[in-house]
Design a protein around this motif. Structure first.
Motif, PDB file in Angstrom:
ATOM      1  N   THR A  89      -1.261   5.217  14.227  1.00  0.00           N
ATOM      2  CA  THR A  89      -1.797   6.440  13.638  1.00  0.00           C
ATOM      3  C   THR A  89      -0.795   6.982  12.630  1.00  0.00           C
ATOM      4  O   THR A  89       0.348   6.505  12.534  1.00  0.00           O
ATOM      5  N   ALA A  90      -1.208   7.985  11.876  1.00  0.00           N
ATOM      6  CA  ALA A  90      -0.301   8.599  10.906  1.00  0.00           C
ATOM      7  C   ALA A  90       0.935   9.176  11.590  1.00  0.00           C
ATOM      8  O   ALA A  90       2.004   9.286  10.977  1.00  0.00           O
ATOM      9  N   ALA A  91       0.800   9.518  12.873  1.00  0.00           N
ATOM     10  CA  ALA A  91       1.933  10.061  13.634  1.00  0.00           C
ATOM     11  C   ALA A  91       2.803   8.959  14.229  1.00  0.00           C
ATOM     12  O   ALA A  91       3.808   9.251  14.887  1.00  0.00           O
ATOM     13  N   GLY A  92       2.427   7.692  14.025  1.00  0.00           N
ATOM     14  CA  GLY A  92       3.238   6.586  14.518  1.00  0.00           C
ATOM     15  C   GLY A  92       2.868   6.082  15.897  1.00  0.00           C
ATOM     16  O   GLY A  92       3.568   5.227  16.457  1.00  0.00           O
ATOM     17  N   VAL A  93       1.755   6.555  16.464  1.00  0.00           N
ATOM     18  CA  VAL A  93       1.328   6.095  17.785  1.00  0.00           C
ATOM     19  C   VAL A  93       0.663   4.727  17.645  1.00  0.00           C
ATOM     20  O   VAL A  93      -0.274   4.558  16.864  1.00  0.00           O
ATOM     21  N   GLU A  94       1.154   3.737  18.398  1.00  0.00           N
ATOM     22  CA  GLU A  94       0.603   2.384  18.295  1.00  0.00           C
ATOM     23  C   GLU A  94      -0.772   2.306  18.941  1.00  0.00           C
ATOM     24  O   GLU A  94      -0.977   2.720  20.083  1.00  0.00           O
ATOM     25  N   ASP A 129       0.847  -1.185   0.000  1.00  0.00           N
ATOM     26  CA  ASP A 129       0.000   0.000   0.000  1.00  0.00           C
ATOM     27  C   ASP A 129       0.886   1.240   0.000  1.00  0.00           C
ATOM     28  O   ASP A 129       2.096   1.162   0.208  1.00  0.00           O
ATOM     29  N   GLN A 130       0.286   2.395  -0.174  1.00  0.00           N
ATOM     30  CA  GLN A 130       1.043   3.630  -0.340  1.00  0.00           C
ATOM     31  C   GLN A 130       1.345   4.342   0.971  1.00  0.00           C
ATOM     32  O   GLN A 130       2.101   5.323   0.977  1.00  0.00           O
ATOM     33  N   ASP A 131       0.795   3.855   2.075  1.00  0.00           N
ATOM     34  CA  ASP A 131       0.853   4.656   3.304  1.00  0.00           C
ATOM     35  C   ASP A 131       1.305   3.882   4.534  1.00  0.00           C
ATOM     36  O   ASP A 131       1.082   4.321   5.657  1.00  0.00           O
ATOM     37  N   ASP A 132       1.928   2.715   4.341  1.00  0.00           N
ATOM     38  CA  ASP A 132       2.405   1.948   5.492  1.00  0.00           C
ATOM     39  C   ASP A 132       3.912   2.141   5.675  1.00  0.00           C
ATOM     40  O   ASP A 132       4.518   3.028   5.078  1.00  0.00           O
ATOM     41  N   TYR A 133       4.518   1.275   6.477  1.00  0.00           N
ATOM     42  CA  TYR A 133       5.961   1.345   6.722  1.00  0.00           C
ATOM     43  C   TYR A 133       6.463  -0.065   6.946  1.00  0.00           C
ATOM     44  O   TYR A 133       6.011  -0.765   7.851  1.00  0.00           O
ATOM     45  N   TRP A 134       7.410  -0.500   6.098  1.00  0.00           N
ATOM     46  CA  TRP A 134       7.960  -1.845   6.211  1.00  0.00           C
ATOM     47  C   TRP A 134       9.188  -1.844   7.099  1.00  0.00           C
ATOM     48  O   TRP A 134      10.118  -1.046   6.890  1.00  0.00           O
ATOM     49  N   HIS A 135       9.227  -2.744   8.075  1.00  0.00           N
ATOM     50  CA  HIS A 135      10.418  -2.909   8.881  1.00  0.00           C
ATOM     51  C   HIS A 135      11.527  -3.514   8.016  1.00  0.00           C
ATOM     52  O   HIS A 135      11.258  -4.245   7.061  1.00  0.00           O
ATOM     53  N   GLU A 136      12.745  -3.223   8.363  1.00  0.00           N
ATOM     54  CA  GLU A 136      13.887  -3.515   7.498  1.00  0.00           C
ATOM     55  C   GLU A 136      13.995  -4.981   7.087  1.00  0.00           C
ATOM     56  O   GLU A 136      14.388  -5.308   5.966  1.00  0.00           O
ATOM     57  N   MET A 137      13.624  -5.912   7.962  1.00  0.00           N
ATOM     58  CA  MET A 137      13.792  -7.347   7.699  1.00  0.00           C
ATOM     59  C   MET A 137      12.550  -7.994   7.102  1.00  0.00           C
ATOM     60  O   MET A 137      12.522  -9.215   6.917  1.00  0.00           O
ATOM     61  N   LYS A 138      11.523  -7.215   6.779  1.00  0.00           N
ATOM     62  CA  LYS A 138      10.251  -7.803   6.356  1.00  0.00           C
ATOM     63  C   LYS A 138      10.416  -8.762   5.181  1.00  0.00           C
ATOM     64  O   LYS A 138      10.036  -9.935   5.252  1.00  0.00           O
ATOM     65  N   LEU A 139      10.940  -8.286   4.064  1.00  0.00           N
ATOM     66  CA  LEU A 139      11.041  -9.124   2.874  1.00  0.00           C
ATOM     67  C   LEU A 139      11.944 -10.334   3.114  1.00  0.00           C
ATOM     68  O   LEU A 139      11.624 -11.457   2.703  1.00  0.00           O
ATOM     69  N   GLU A 140      13.047 -10.114   3.771  1.00  0.00           N
ATOM     70  CA  GLU A 140      13.990 -11.208   4.003  1.00  0.00           C
ATOM     71  C   GLU A 140      13.330 -12.344   4.787  1.00  0.00           C
ATOM     72  O   GLU A 140      13.480 -13.532   4.435  1.00  0.00           O
ATOM     73  N   ARG A 141      12.592 -12.009   5.821  1.00  0.00           N
ATOM     74  CA  ARG A 141      11.977 -13.047   6.648  1.00  0.00           C
ATOM     75  C   ARG A 141      10.821 -13.737   5.934  1.00  0.00           C
ATOM     76  O   ARG A 141      10.648 -14.961   6.047  1.00  0.00           O
ATOM     77  N   LEU A 142      10.017 -12.991   5.191  1.00  0.00           N
ATOM     78  CA  LEU A 142       8.877 -13.608   4.516  1.00  0.00           C
ATOM     79  C   LEU A 142       9.324 -14.462   3.329  1.00  0.00           C
ATOM     80  O   LEU A 142       8.760 -15.531   3.081  1.00  0.00           O
ATOM     81  N   VAL A 143      10.319 -14.010   2.594  1.00  0.00           N
ATOM     82  CA  VAL A 143      10.840 -14.810   1.486  1.00  0.00           C
ATOM     83  C   VAL A 143      11.423 -16.108   2.031  1.00  0.00           C
ATOM     84  O   VAL A 143      11.234 -17.197   1.451  1.00  0.00           O
ATOM     85  N   SER A 144      12.114 -16.023   3.146  1.00  0.00           N
ATOM     86  CA  SER A 144      12.668 -17.218   3.773  1.00  0.00           C
ATOM     87  C   SER A 144      11.562 -18.180   4.186  1.00  0.00           C
ATOM     88  O   SER A 144      11.696 -19.400   4.039  1.00  0.00           O
ATOM     89  N   ALA A 145      10.441 -17.635   4.679  1.00  0.00           N
ATOM     90  CA  ALA A 145       9.319 -18.484   5.117  1.00  0.00           C
ATOM     91  C   ALA A 145       8.701 -19.242   3.951  1.00  0.00           C
ATOM     92  O   ALA A 145       8.267 -20.395   4.113  1.00  0.00           O
ATOM     93  N   LEU A 146       8.645 -18.626   2.773  1.00  0.00           N
ATOM     94  CA  LEU A 146       8.092 -19.311   1.601  1.00  0.00           C
ATOM     95  C   LEU A 146       8.828 -20.621   1.344  1.00  0.00           C
ATOM     96  O   LEU A 146       8.205 -21.659   1.084  1.00  0.00           O
TER      97      LEU A 146
END
Length: 323
Positions: free
Chosen positions: A128-133, A95-112
């Motif tokens: 929130t848009a300000a980053g509040v969980e 999506d255009q408005d999220d934020y991926w943690h640095e290891m996201k792709l590496e861990r998910l590709v490994s899981a496949l």
């Protein structure tokens, strides 16, 4: 010979500039670096195209495509996925408005590869848009029939093997309740399975412009109950439209594939409430694989019967809420 890179498809439509910049930068900073990102702008938007080029600079991994027509999120992902090279190692949705943690792709590709599945997904911080969980997702693995009835797959959290596209494309007919990630999750589960990790690998940003938000379950239950009981117009929205979408998925799957759950698929594909369907929904609810409210809504939809899918307004961004 080196392995083909993975492909990220990112759908963009009238983005909030700060959030878009943050998302693109998080993709560029992934620890797994071998990929191509197709950024598809849904409808002519020169200002957004200029902003994207400014953000990505000279990074050759990004390819920006500005489509002449605005088709909405469902058809936009369908046409972006149609551009993916079948030799790609994997496919990720963004999506255009999220934020991926640095290891996201590496861990998910490994899981496949580690779990020998055709799809994998993670958990996310809902912020929130300000980053509040606000909370964290609690996605859980479901067998095919349970997933068909109650979606647990969020596209922006997921990656897929490219062979999923041979089953998924073209998408079932578009309607008010059609959701691209639900369909992709169903296809992946029908093939070799879908794995969901407990790892939190993304920030899922909530703001007023969300297409499909991340409602707390209690809020979703209250909204659905109030609407169904007190607003006749939304009976279609919460029962008939979602039921018709599930019938459409079941029928499409049966014409393209023969999963082991084909008998249950035929029950849903009939499009009407039968004793067998009633028992299936009751068993799903009793086993807690789907919420009782969803079983009730699907029963109402099936009682009303399959209706020709209602087409959304051209270029609209709509879909079911994920509870």
């Amino acid at each position: 010979m080196s392995e083909s890179p993975g492909v990220i498809v990112l759908a963009v439509h009238r983005p909030e500039p700060t959030l878009l910049r943050r998302q693109l930068e998080s993709i560029a900073s992934q620890s797994l670096e071998q990929w191509i990102c197709i950024v598809g702008i849904d409808g002519i938007d020169h200002d957004t195209a200029s902003l994207i080029h400014q953000i990505i600079g000279c990074d050759p991994r990004f390819q920006v495509v500005e489509f002449a027509d605005n088709v909405g999120v469902y058809k936009q992902f369908e046409r972006l996925l149609g551009m993916v090279n079948k030799d790609s190692s994997w496919i990720a949705l963004s999506d255009q408005d999220d934020y991926w943690h640095e290891m996201k792709l590496e861990r998910l590709v490994s899981a496949l590869d580690r779990f020998d599945v055709t799809g994998a997904s993670c958990q996310a911080r809902v912020v929130t848009a300000a980053g509040v969980e606000l909370r964290r997702t609690a996605r859980r693995h479901k067998p095919l029939m349970s997933l068909l009835i109650f979606n647990e797959v969020t596209g922006s959290l997921s990656i897929f093997k490219p062979e999923v596209l041979s089953l998924a494309l073209p998408f079932p007919p578009q309607s008010n309740a059609a959701i691209h990630d639900h369909w992709l999750g169903v296809c992946s589960t029908a093939m070799k399975g879908f794995y969901i990790t407990e790892d939190v690998l993304q920030d899922y940003v909530q703001h007023s412009g969300n297409v499909i938000g991340e409602q707390p379950p209690s809020q979703a239950i209250r909204a659905a109950t109030t609407d169904v009981l007190f607003h006749r117009a939304t009976l279609q929205k919460f029962t008939t439209d979602p039921w018709t979408w599930r019938v459409s998925m079941a029928r499409t799957l049966m014409t393209r594939f023969a999963p082991s759950e084909s008998a249950a698929l035929k029950v849903i594909g009939q499009g009407r409430l039968t004793p067998t369907l009633g028992r299936l929904l009751l068993n799903e609810a009793k086993s807690q694989r789907i919420p009782a409210r969803v079983a009730f809504a699907m029963s109402l939809g099936a009682f009303r019967g399959y209706r020709k899918p209602r087409q959304p307004t051209s270029g609209s961004y709509c879909g079911e809420k994920v509870g």
